[in-house]
Enzyme design. Structure first.
Site, short mmCIF file in Angstrom:
data_model
loop_
_atom_site.label_atom_id
_atom_site.label_comp_id
_atom_site.label_asym_id
_atom_site.label_seq_id
_atom_site.Cartn_x
_atom_site.Cartn_y
_atom_site.Cartn_z
N HIS A 19 0.85 -1.19 0.00
CA HIS A 19 0.00 0.00 0.00
C HIS A 19 0.88 1.24 0.00
CE1 HIS A 19 -3.51 -2.35 1.73
NE2 HIS A 19 -2.50 -3.08 2.20
N THR A 31 0.43 5.14 1.84
CA THR A 31 -0.43 5.72 2.87
C THR A 31 -1.25 6.89 2.35
OG1 THR A 31 1.29 7.25 3.60
CG2 THR A 31 1.20 5.08 4.67
N GLU A 58 2.40 -0.88 4.63
CA GLU A 58 2.07 0.50 4.28
C GLU A 58 3.37 1.27 4.08
OE1 GLU A 58 -0.60 2.19 3.63
OE2 GLU A 58 -2.30 1.06 4.44
N HIS A 84 -2.65 -2.94 -3.36
CA HIS A 84 -4.02 -2.76 -2.88
C HIS A 84 -4.98 -2.60 -4.06
CE1 HIS A 84 -6.70 -0.67 0.36
NE2 HIS A 84 -7.17 -1.84 -0.01
#
Length: 798
Positions: free
Chosen positions: A27, A29, A99, A160
């Site tokens: 991912h 953020t 993340e 993601h």
């Protein structure tokens, strides 16, 4: 006192187990370090297993990349949300999430639509490069995770956006997936294989359905629909950000297909082989549909090539006829002698019948009203065959002989026009003839301020009308009956058979017939055109593609399936989409080319103003657009008098004027042809749209809710006398339209009544309950039943 207890556990290791962790999800953020910590650590937010900051982040007191563990790998972090990958849903349960602090700059344009997809057309994002030192940390972390979780396949190291492509765009097109692959992390294709497939798909493009199937096979949660719906475009965007970051177009083009198949060949070779076999098959010329159209109610080769053992049933036929009308057409394969009788009388025709010479013979002296018989025998020589055709009856004009029969209905409508009713056209068909065709009042009588025009536009018998919900019958249901006839549709099958994405929340149980008979459980309507609709802003749409996808995948049910009937526009909006999916054509194109053109109907159209017609050809509807006299408002609302534009807001704004529930315009004479086609059992002249058996299947009463057929409304022994009047037979069927249109087809009396009014072209007042009411709907002419009753009396009391 101290108490101690112990438990002896015997270990007996099983060979049948697997690792919990199957995926590694990357991912970004989208916010800086400090905000990321707040979002991922504080109670009530999200989480991930690891957070990797970037260099020189002013909000980070350390200011350099490092691995921060937020959740133990053996526990469930909340990073994936609603997700799918390689057959698994809810990836929080079996994945590790990383993340990475990286902050794109994004803008959203709300005017382009309400889509929440992070890579939708209404969103613009500028993605920064990732910090090289940060990526070094991510690579070392990923290697460590993979070493401890051997069930993570290279194709399960994903972003993601791969697992939630309809929502997310992280880690974005700047994330260095290829650099990770070079370090042994994740999947990538071989360049030579990519080039091979690129050339192949450039020369012979893969179908959208095949590409969707390939996406699904690789891991994406994409349903094969065969169309470029928004889910497909979102999945393609996510794939391109991962594997073609220099080519993020959202289009399933040859480069995308090449990269996808190169990956499948490398990591799932058996699957690639199966998909390529399908690709080769799809490149072959498609077989023609095994349907032989008929060119009349009798269109047969005699002698029968497969005769019955019951000798006296062979080469005998019945046909619908009217006294003094009808014709017989014959073509011979070779010089032929034959005995031909109609209603038991032998017809005299020069013999032998010669090949390549079409014969046309009048049956006027031998036909009668109703069922007629035709028999062919003694065909010689034995090798000879005849093609025998009897066309369906076509309409004749007998209005001059019937002027006085309808004095009572004329008096009522003319009186109401004098009292303020706008106008109407009434047409009656009886025994294959038009016996009544009259225009009353005005096609356009009032201005936007409720005042009568100084020079109102007279109503004409050829004035076009917005049919409103009669669209459901004379467009969508006609199309569905035709598709049943051509073996392209089975109404007893689940809707999902034709619309694969129609799934979840009980959709799989709904049949096509449930939509047709209004017992699917949908509410009467969803006002997609309004942001403040009852289902909320997520269901606001003035874009046909978005509306279509909401209809197929999102609109909730109001009641259980089959429990009751609820007349619903939603049912027929879905059925219109089903016609489009089966035929591969827009609904208007299919209807106009495949249904109306063969019948010679030149005034039956969707969006007529876009197809060469002028507004003056049509009866006007509401005076101030859809505003109810300025009382209502929503984005893009029309405020002018509507004339030649579909009134229905959902059809106009949310479906570009073409919908299964509304949007069709027609004239009384065009509708008369379609009504006679129905009275004929499915054909008109030499055109047959469907067999009588198909028509009977659609018009027969539902087993439980017998005022409905499949689409059609039924007289139902007086239940619907407000529409059909008190005299309609139990066989009568038809429909009404909100704008003021009503149709009645009564096979028992060989009768059709077509009442077209512009009742909504009238001032609006508040009734005793404070509800808005069109004054045109307070007149008997605008309520249908009284007019239909007087027509029946004129016919029955002759």
């Amino acid at each position: 006192m101290i108490s101690c207890s112990s438990r002896n556990v015997i270990q007996m290791p099983s060979s049948n187990y697997g690792e919990r962790v199957k995926s590694l999800v990357i991912h970004f953020t989208a916010i800086d370090y400090a905000k990321s910590v707040d979002a991922l650590v504080k109670e009530g937010g999200l989480s991930a297993h690891y957070l990797v900051p970037e260099s020189n982040d002013p909000s980070d007191p350390v200011g350099k990349p490092r691995v921060i563990q937020l959740v133990d790998e053996n526990k469930r972090a909340w990073h994936a949300g609603q997700s799918y990958w390689q057959g698994r849903t809810g990836l929080n349960d079996h994945s590790i999430g990383i993340e990475i602090v990286n902050v794109p700059t994004c803008e959203r344009d709300g005017q382009l639509g309400p889509s929440l997809a992070e890579h939708g057309n209404n969103r613009l994002c500028l993605f920064p490069d990732y910090d090289p030192k940060q990526i070094e940390v991510v690579i070392e972390l990923a290697k460590d995770i993979l070493s401890r979780n051997p069930d993570i396949h290279p194709t399960a190291v994903i972003g993601h956006s791969d697992i939630a492509f309809n929502r997310k765009n992280d880690p974005g097109p700047r994330f260095p997936w290829y650099e990770l692959y070079q370090e042994g992390i994740g999947a990538w294709y071989d360049n030579d294989t990519l080039a091979h497939y690129w050339k192949q798909f450039n020369e012979h493009p893969a179908s959208v359905g095949l590409i969707q199937a390939a996406f699904r096979a690789y891991g994406y949660g994409l349903v094969e629909t065969g169309i470029k719906d928004s889910s497909t475009l979102n999945a393609v965007s996510a794939f391109q950000m991962h594997f073609l970051p220099w080519h993020v177009t959202g289009e399933p083009d040859s480069r995308t297909a090449a990269a996808l198949f190169a990956l499948l060949e490398k990591y799932f070779p058996a699957t690639a082989e199966n998909l390529l076999a399908r690709y080769a098959k799809e490149l072959q010329p498609s077989e023609q549909l095994s349907y032989e159209p008929k060119h009349g109610q009798i269109d047969a080769i005699v002698p029968d090539m497969s005769p019955s053992e019951r000798a006296l049933v062979n080469d005998r036929f019945s046909f619908k006829g009217y006294q003094g009308r009808g014709e017989l057409m014959i073509k011979a394969s070779e010089p032929t002698q034959a005995t031909i009788t109609v209603n038991g009388e032998r017809i005299n025709i020069d013999q032998p019948l010669m090949p390549d010479t079409p014969y046309q013979y009048s049956l006027a002296r031998r036909t009668r009203n109703g069922v007629n018989t035709l028999a062919v025998s003694q065909v010689e020589p034995e090798s000879a065959t005849l093609r025998v055709t009897v066309p369906f009856p076509t309409l004749t004009d007998q209005t001059a002989q019937n002027n006085q029969r309808f004095s009572a209905v004329d008096a009522l409508i003319n009186q109401e026009v004098q009292q303020g009713f706008p106008g109407a056209v009434l047409l009656v068909v009886k025994d294959g003839a038009i016996i009544k065709r009259t225009a009353y009042g005005y096609a356009k009588r009032y201005n936007e301020s409720d005042h009568e025009l100084m020079h109102p536009q007279p109503m004409r018998t050829d004035t076009g009308f917005d049919l409103a919900s009669n669209t459901k019958m004379f467009a969508t249901t006609f199309a569905l009956m035709r598709l049943v006839e051509t073996r392209q549709l089975d109404v007893s099958k689940p809707i999902q058979f034709y619309l694969p994405e129609y799934q979840g929340d009980g959709r799989e149980a709904r049949l096509v017939s449930d939509l047709l008979s209004h017992k699917s459980g949908y509410a009467p309507e969803i006002p997609f055109h309004k942001p403040d609709n009852p289902l909320g802003p997520a269901f606001y749409s003035q874009d046909k593609q978005r509306t279509s996808e909401l209809l197929v995948t999102q609109v909730p049910f109001d009641t259980g399936n089959g429990l009751t009937t609820a007349y619903s526009d939603t049912n027929f909006m879905l059925l219109g989409l089903l016609v489009e999916r089966i035929t591969g054509m827009p609904l208007d194109q299919y209807c106009e080319e495949q249904l109306y053109a063969p019948l010679g109907l030149t005034h039956t159209r969707f969006n007529p103003l876009l197809k060469g017609h002028q507004s003056e050809e049509f009866a006007a509807t509401e005076l101030m657009g859809n505003t109810r006299g300025g009382r209502l408002d929503f984005p893009n609302i029309r405020t002018y008098t509507l004339q030649g534009e579909v009134h229905d807001e959902k059809a106009f704004h949310a479906m570009l004027g073409v919908s299964g529930h509304a949007g069709l315009f027609s004239t009384a004479d065009d509708l008369a042809v379609m009504a006679q086609l129905l009275l004929n059992g499915g054909g008109y002249g030499t055109v047959q749209l469907f067999e009588n058996s198909v028509l009977n299947a659609f018009i027969k009463p539902d087993n439980r809710f017998w005022s409905y057929g499949l689409g059609w409304r039924r007289a139902a022994n007086g239940v619907n006398r407000w529409h059909f009047g008190p005299y309609a037979s139990e066989q009568a069927f038809g429909h009404t339209g909100w704008t003021g249109t009503a149709t009645v087809i009564d096979p028992a009396l060989d009768l059709a009544v077509i009442l077209l009014t512009n009742a909504r072209h009238s001032p609006i007042v508040e009734n005793e309950d404070g509800e808005l009411q069109f004054t045109g709907k307070t007149f008997e002419t605008g309520k249908y039943g009284s007019i239909v009753s007087l027509v029946y009396e004129a016919v029955l009391n002759r």
